[in-house]
Design a protein around this motif. Sequence first.
Motif, mmCIF file in Angstrom:
data_model
loop_
_atom_site.group_PDB
_atom_site.id
_atom_site.type_symbol
_atom_site.label_atom_id
_atom_site.label_comp_id
_atom_site.label_asym_id
_atom_site.label_seq_id
_atom_site.Cartn_x
_atom_site.Cartn_y
_atom_site.Cartn_z
ATOM 1 N N SER A 34 39.178 -15.717 -24.982
ATOM 2 C CA SER A 34 39.847 -14.777 -25.884
ATOM 3 C C SER A 34 38.997 -13.537 -26.139
ATOM 4 O O SER A 34 39.533 -12.432 -26.323
ATOM 5 C CB SER A 34 40.188 -15.462 -27.209
ATOM 6 N N LEU A 35 37.679 -13.695 -26.147
ATOM 7 C CA LEU A 35 36.811 -12.533 -26.345
ATOM 8 C C LEU A 35 36.967 -11.525 -25.207
ATOM 9 O O LEU A 35 37.058 -10.315 -25.426
ATOM 10 C CB LEU A 35 35.350 -12.981 -26.455
ATOM 11 N N GLN A 44 38.535 -1.821 -24.992
ATOM 12 C CA GLN A 44 37.081 -2.004 -24.924
ATOM 13 C C GLN A 44 36.400 -1.658 -26.248
ATOM 14 O O GLN A 44 35.282 -1.161 -26.286
ATOM 15 C CB GLN A 44 36.498 -1.196 -23.764
ATOM 16 N N ASP A 45 37.104 -1.952 -27.328
ATOM 17 C CA ASP A 45 36.557 -1.794 -28.675
ATOM 18 C C ASP A 45 36.087 -3.168 -29.154
ATOM 19 O O ASP A 45 36.782 -4.171 -28.968
ATOM 20 C CB ASP A 45 37.639 -1.250 -29.606
ATOM 21 N N ILE A 46 34.928 -3.233 -29.798
ATOM 22 C CA ILE A 46 34.386 -4.526 -30.206
ATOM 23 C C ILE A 46 34.783 -4.904 -31.637
ATOM 24 O O ILE A 46 34.390 -5.970 -32.125
ATOM 25 C CB ILE A 46 32.840 -4.548 -30.093
ATOM 26 N N GLY A 47 35.572 -4.064 -32.295
ATOM 27 C CA GLY A 47 35.941 -4.331 -33.687
ATOM 28 C C GLY A 47 36.671 -5.647 -33.848
ATOM 29 O O GLY A 47 36.333 -6.472 -34.711
ATOM 30 N N ARG A 48 37.679 -5.894 -33.014
ATOM 31 C CA ARG A 48 38.437 -7.136 -33.115
ATOM 32 C C ARG A 48 37.605 -8.330 -32.658
ATOM 33 O O ARG A 48 37.819 -9.454 -33.130
ATOM 34 C CB ARG A 48 39.728 -7.034 -32.297
ATOM 35 N N LYS A 52 37.229 -11.581 -34.823
ATOM 36 C CA LYS A 52 37.596 -12.865 -34.201
ATOM 37 C C LYS A 52 36.443 -13.847 -34.293
ATOM 38 O O LYS A 52 36.643 -15.036 -34.593
ATOM 39 C CB LYS A 52 37.979 -12.626 -32.742
ATOM 40 N N THR A 53 35.225 -13.379 -34.026
ATOM 41 C CA THR A 53 34.048 -14.245 -34.092
ATOM 42 C C THR A 53 33.812 -14.737 -35.513
ATOM 43 O O THR A 53 33.493 -15.923 -35.730
ATOM 44 C CB THR A 53 32.808 -13.493 -33.579
ATOM 45 N N MET A 54 33.994 -13.854 -36.498
ATOM 46 C CA MET A 54 33.824 -14.263 -37.890
ATOM 47 C C MET A 54 34.818 -15.357 -38.260
ATOM 48 O O MET A 54 34.447 -16.379 -38.857
ATOM 49 C CB MET A 54 34.001 -13.061 -38.821
ATOM 50 N N HIS A 55 36.086 -15.161 -37.877
ATOM 51 C CA HIS A 55 37.101 -16.163 -38.183
ATOM 52 C C HIS A 55 36.804 -17.482 -37.459
ATOM 53 O O HIS A 55 37.022 -18.566 -38.015
ATOM 54 C CB HIS A 55 38.486 -15.654 -37.771
ATOM 55 N N SER A 261 49.538 -5.977 -27.651
ATOM 56 C CA SER A 261 48.750 -6.589 -26.573
ATOM 57 C C SER A 261 47.622 -7.480 -27.071
ATOM 58 O O SER A 261 47.094 -8.299 -26.311
ATOM 59 C CB SER A 261 48.166 -5.497 -25.669
ATOM 60 N N THR A 262 47.223 -7.343 -28.339
ATOM 61 C CA THR A 262 46.151 -8.201 -28.852
ATOM 62 C C THR A 262 46.690 -9.408 -29.625
ATOM 63 O O THR A 262 45.918 -10.298 -29.984
ATOM 64 C CB THR A 262 45.218 -7.410 -29.799
ATOM 65 N N THR A 263 47.999 -9.429 -29.868
ATOM 66 C CA THR A 263 48.563 -10.522 -30.669
ATOM 67 C C THR A 263 49.623 -11.284 -29.871
ATOM 68 O O THR A 263 49.298 -12.134 -29.049
ATOM 69 C CB THR A 263 49.135 -9.973 -31.984
ATOM 70 N N ASP A 264 50.894 -10.968 -30.108
ATOM 71 C CA ASP A 264 51.968 -11.775 -29.529
ATOM 72 C C ASP A 264 52.029 -11.709 -28.003
ATOM 73 O O ASP A 264 52.428 -12.680 -27.356
ATOM 74 C CB ASP A 264 53.323 -11.327 -30.097
ATOM 75 N N PHE A 265 51.641 -10.568 -27.416
ATOM 76 C CA PHE A 265 51.790 -10.403 -25.967
ATOM 77 C C PHE A 265 50.454 -10.421 -25.223
ATOM 78 O O PHE A 265 50.350 -9.884 -24.122
ATOM 79 C CB PHE A 265 52.553 -9.102 -25.666
ATOM 80 N N ILE A 266 49.473 -11.072 -25.784
ATOM 81 C CA ILE A 266 48.169 -11.108 -25.125
ATOM 82 C C ILE A 266 48.213 -11.927 -23.837
ATOM 83 O O ILE A 266 47.403 -11.716 -22.928
ATOM 84 C CB ILE A 266 47.089 -11.650 -26.086
#
Length: 374
Positions: A34-35, A44-48, A52-55, A261-266
């Motif tokens: 997932s990462l 290519q942004d590391i914010g999510r 994600k890692t925190m969660h 693209s980062t949620t339902d359609f990943i």
Amino acid sequence: MNPNENIIAKAKRLIWQPIDPWLFYAMLIIYVMSLFLLYSADGQDIGRLESKTMHTVIGFALIWLIARTKPQTLAKFAPPAYLLGVLMLVGVHFFGVTVNGSTRWLNLGIRIQPSEIMKIALPMMVAWYLQRNSGNLRWHHYLTATVIVMVPVFLILKQPDLGTATLIMASGLFVVFFAGLPWKVILAALVAAVAALPLMWNYVMHDYQKTRVLTLLDPTKDPLGDGYHIIQSMIAIGSGGVWGKGWLNGTQTHLDYIPESTTDFIFAVYGEEFGLIGNFLLLAVYLIILARGLYIAAQAPNLYSRTLAGALTMTFFCYAFVNMGMVSGILPVVGVPLPLVSYGGTATLSIMTILALLMGIANQKKDNKGRLKN
């Protein structure tokens, strides 16, 4: 033995003893995958990735805590958790946050989606109720269990969120099924459900939900409108071929043709970049979780643990199947994330809690007569 080695050995046992290795390593594999996906899907942004890692770290802490707790102890929290979930769903109706036309969230300092809580609270509540009457289950017990299921389902339908309501209803009904509901009742219910479809179409479903069903049958009718999501996701998956275009090389993804693209359609991002081989790998990991969960259910020592483990396992698999199905164009588009892959804190923590409960049930010990040990 060196005293330091003895301390280390005890620490390892303390940390790893409650952890089921099959479920743990399957989660770890999906988390790493997932990462890579989120980094690509989010430009290519590391914010999510950081979020994600925190969660996930919080989720692993929950796993360690819940897996060490006896299921009988957690069962005591089922009624208050269920009531809290129902109250929060009522709160959504009056004070909820509306996004894209749907009111599904509560703002309590942080944004919470109560329907995610019901993924866990509902099957626990139904299993708790049936366990209380396990010695003499009658038709009215099954009827009461069905009412317990339908209360939060009705509230979720009002948001409106037909997809999540259907899957949460399934999670509760799985408990009833594993409790030994007679097949003749199951067949009668299926016949009644099919017969009720015209009524649901005319009086229950909203216009946008009907449109989703019609779009599934022929997405080309409105390729730039309602059919856009399905068409673009199918193009992305198909263009990945057998081996995929390679990580960070998905054209549909990086030209922003894939919505959400980062949620339902990943899964569309995954199919484009890693191809059919990558899809088989992810499906294999999901099937490992399914097989392990059903094995844990089969070995469970009492009705509560057996029904809860079976229902949670099937709920996990249904979420994966529905997400992959909608992205692949074989099911209508609904707001269902891909378990452990899609971005979203509440969804990630709820799925990890499901797996933690399975680990706790797997840790139950029985004596030679099949009775639970203290």
